[in-house]
Design an enzyme around this catalytic site. Structure first.
Site, mmCIF file in Angstrom:
data_model
loop_
_atom_site.group_PDB
_atom_site.id
_atom_site.type_symbol
_atom_site.label_atom_id
_atom_site.label_comp_id
_atom_site.label_asym_id
_atom_site.label_seq_id
_atom_site.Cartn_x
_atom_site.Cartn_y
_atom_site.Cartn_z
ATOM 1 N N GLU A 241 48.368 51.731 50.019
ATOM 2 C CA GLU A 241 47.739 50.434 49.706
ATOM 3 C C GLU A 241 48.433 49.922 48.451
ATOM 4 O O GLU A 241 48.109 50.338 47.339
ATOM 5 C CB GLU A 241 46.235 50.616 49.446
ATOM 6 N N CYS A 275 44.548 43.470 43.740
ATOM 7 C CA CYS A 275 45.617 43.417 44.741
ATOM 8 C C CYS A 275 45.461 42.183 45.621
ATOM 9 O O CYS A 275 46.430 41.682 46.165
ATOM 10 C CB CYS A 275 45.620 44.682 45.586
#
Ligand code: NDP
Length: 523
Positions: A241, A275
């Site tokens: 990720e 993110c």
């Protein structure tokens, strides 16, 4: 002035709003990793034998412990990551609680043994089943920006599926790491099933060297590449990720009041250190002037301050170097023709890590602000002719984590979402899907691979096993030896029976095909 002595084997917990050292936590010696992993494996072998229902029951105990400790947990998140307390509650604590709640109710539905109906006549005399075994010991390596939400929403499905976890939390959030381990102990999970290891990159590297069965990594592209290489050398599967450069497309028919509030929140929440932050905003020309005006007005109203101040909207960056990086990004954009509409400067008067929420217009793909992950409080805007140009530009990025599209026309939003290169697209909202337990999270390209959250995330925590049960155990299979022209003809008839278009052709070959079934093997 007396110098502060920092013990070598400890990690300082530092408040990014002030630079103050709050406490020291013990570092995990990298040399201990094989022993820690082996204790985890021993705990896992017992845990995996418990019925899934019992494991889910423990999740309810965990949920109760998180809820009871929410104040202590939120305090730690605010102190170590700097974010406002509201964000600690809505993001970190909510995601942890919801993950425990969701999987306690839904893991059985995903992990139940499923029948696999066979379409082929050749496999009709068999029953197929899919079952799910735990992977074993999973290493979770996490970032600091959501120091509870990210590790918890990965550890919870991992243990639910019957795995043990060794989790390296970030060196910037050691208190949050220690609290995670405490939660699992208080909830009555077996000793060693969930172990938090503390330290920097060398501890993460040592964890991979200790050969876990899978690595779930959350962090930057640069570290992700090193982790992927280390895993590849040992053939350890991984989920990565990594960073994002999420696009927000504002169409002229959007509700500009709502979209501007979303742009402001989506760019500055957690001081932009998300993110899924809005990192590239494309607005249609017809709406651009009004939209930017609204964004500027709303940004100017935001209050900057330490997360511990209930009135603060935007907290500090995590490190002083990141303030310098924001400066560099602003200067690079301005030197190439972009305009600062508001903000754009450090706020050293508030503390070492504060930077003003900033709006920059006229940003294009020649500028670092559109190329590199910003990870800070900058809303970078480009005006585009129309939706087509917006989509082309949005998809022109090595990152592909998530995106959002803003329009009053839901069908148009859905159609554009289908064209977007991203792991998730929100229509008329941004960032928040991360808090939806059912929603898979993850991207492709530079944003990594694999998924966390949702059914896809739980399936990353298991080995899928296909079980085939033959219903005619006393019969030899037609394709077993001995071969010869008879079998060849029968095989050919079978192919024509199975794959010819019309029913007539099928019937013509049925008899010969059946011969394969009743053949004498002669062995
Ligand atoms: P880093 O890549 O710096 O660190 C991530 C983790 O990896 C930390 O625990 C770090 O340790 C550890 N690490 C560092 N070197 C190694 C190594 N050689 N081997 C194994 N582990 C190592 O990221 P940040 O913590 O600064 O997080 C910010 C980044 O994470 C941003 O790019 C952001 O976009 C991304 N991110 C992605 C998310 C997603 O879901 N896609 C969610 C949240 C963040 P330590 O820092 O303690 O030294």
């Amino acid at each position: 002035m007396a110098a502060t002595v920092i013990p070598i084997d400890t990690l300082p917990s530092i408040n990014p709003a002030t630079g103050e050292v709050l406490a020291y936590f013990e570092k995990t010696p990298p040399g201990r990793m094989p022993e820690i992993v082996s204790h985890g494996r021993a705990a896992q072998s017992v845990w995996a034998k418990l019925p899934l229902g019992d494991r889910c029951g423990k999740l309810r105990d965990l949920r109760n412990c998180i809820l009871a400790s929410r104040n202590e947990l939120a305090d730690a998140v605010v102190r170590e990551s700097g974010k406002p307390r509201v964000e600690a509650l809505f993001a970190d604590i909510f995601v942890g609680l919801d993950s425990a709640e969701y999987w306690s109710r839904n893991a059985a539905g995903v992990l139940r043994t499923r029948p696999v109906p066979h379409h082929s006549t050749a496999a009709k005399a068999k029953r197929g089943y899919l079952t799910y075994d735990p992977v074993g010991l999973i290493a979770i390596i996490s970032s600091w920006n959501y120091p509870l939400a990210i590790p918890l929403s990965q550890i919870i499905p991992a243990v639910t599926a019957g795995n043990a976890v060794v989790c390296k939390t970030s060196e910037f959030t050691p208190q949050c790491g220690a609290l995670i381990e405490k939660l699992f102990i208080e909830a009555g999970f077996p000793k060693d099933l969930v172990k938090i290891v503390q330290g920097g990159g060398e501890v993460g590297q040592a964890l991979i060297d200790a050969s876990p069965d899978k690595v779930m990594f959350t962090g930057s592209v640069a570290t992700g590449r090193r982790v992927a290489e280390a895993c590849a050398k040992k053939l350890i599967p991984s989920v990565l990720e990594l960073g994002g450069k999420d696009a927000m497309i504002v169409l002229a028919d959007a509700d500009l009041e709502v979209a501007s509030s979303a742009a402001v929140w989506g760019s500055y929440t957690n001081c932009g250190q998300v993110c899924l932050s809005v990192e590239r905003l494309f607005v249609e020309q017809a709406a651009a002037e009004k939209f930017m005006e609204l964004c500027v007005t709303k940004t100017k109203k935001l209050r900057i301050g330490p997360g511990s101040d209930p009135a603060a909207d935007v907290g500090p960056l995590i490190l002083p170097q990141h303030v310098q990086r924001m400066n560099d990004l602003v200067h690079d954009a301005v030197s190439r023709g972009a305009r600062v509409l508001c903000g754009g400067k450090p706020r050293a008067d508030l503390g070492p890590n504060f930077f003003e929420p900033t709006i920059i217009a006229g940003v294009d793909s020649s500028m670092k602000l559109f190329q590199e992950e910003t990870f800070g409080p900058i809303l970078a805007i480009q005006v585009v002719r129309d939706a087509r140009e917006a989509m082309t530009r949005a998809n022109d990025s090595p990152f592909a984590l998530a995106a959002s599209i803003w329009t009053k026309n839901r069908n148009r939003g859905m159609a554009l979402a289908a064209e977007m290169r991203a792991g998730a697209v929100m229509v008329n909202d941004a960032v928040s899907y991360f808090g939806i337990a059912e929603a898979p999270h993850g991207g492709c390209g530079a944003s990594g691979w694999g998924r966390t959250h949702g059914e896809a995330g739980l399936l990353e925590m298991v080995q899928m096993k296909y079980i085939d049960v033959d219903l005619l155990p006393r019969r030899e299979k037609p394709w077993w030896y001995r071969y010869g022209s008879d079998l060849e003809h029968a095989a050919d008839a079978f192919l024509q029976f199975e794959f010819s278009g019309g029913i007539g052709a099928k019937l013509r070959h049925a008899r010969a095909a059946l011969k394969t079934f009743f053949r004498n093997h002669g062995l």
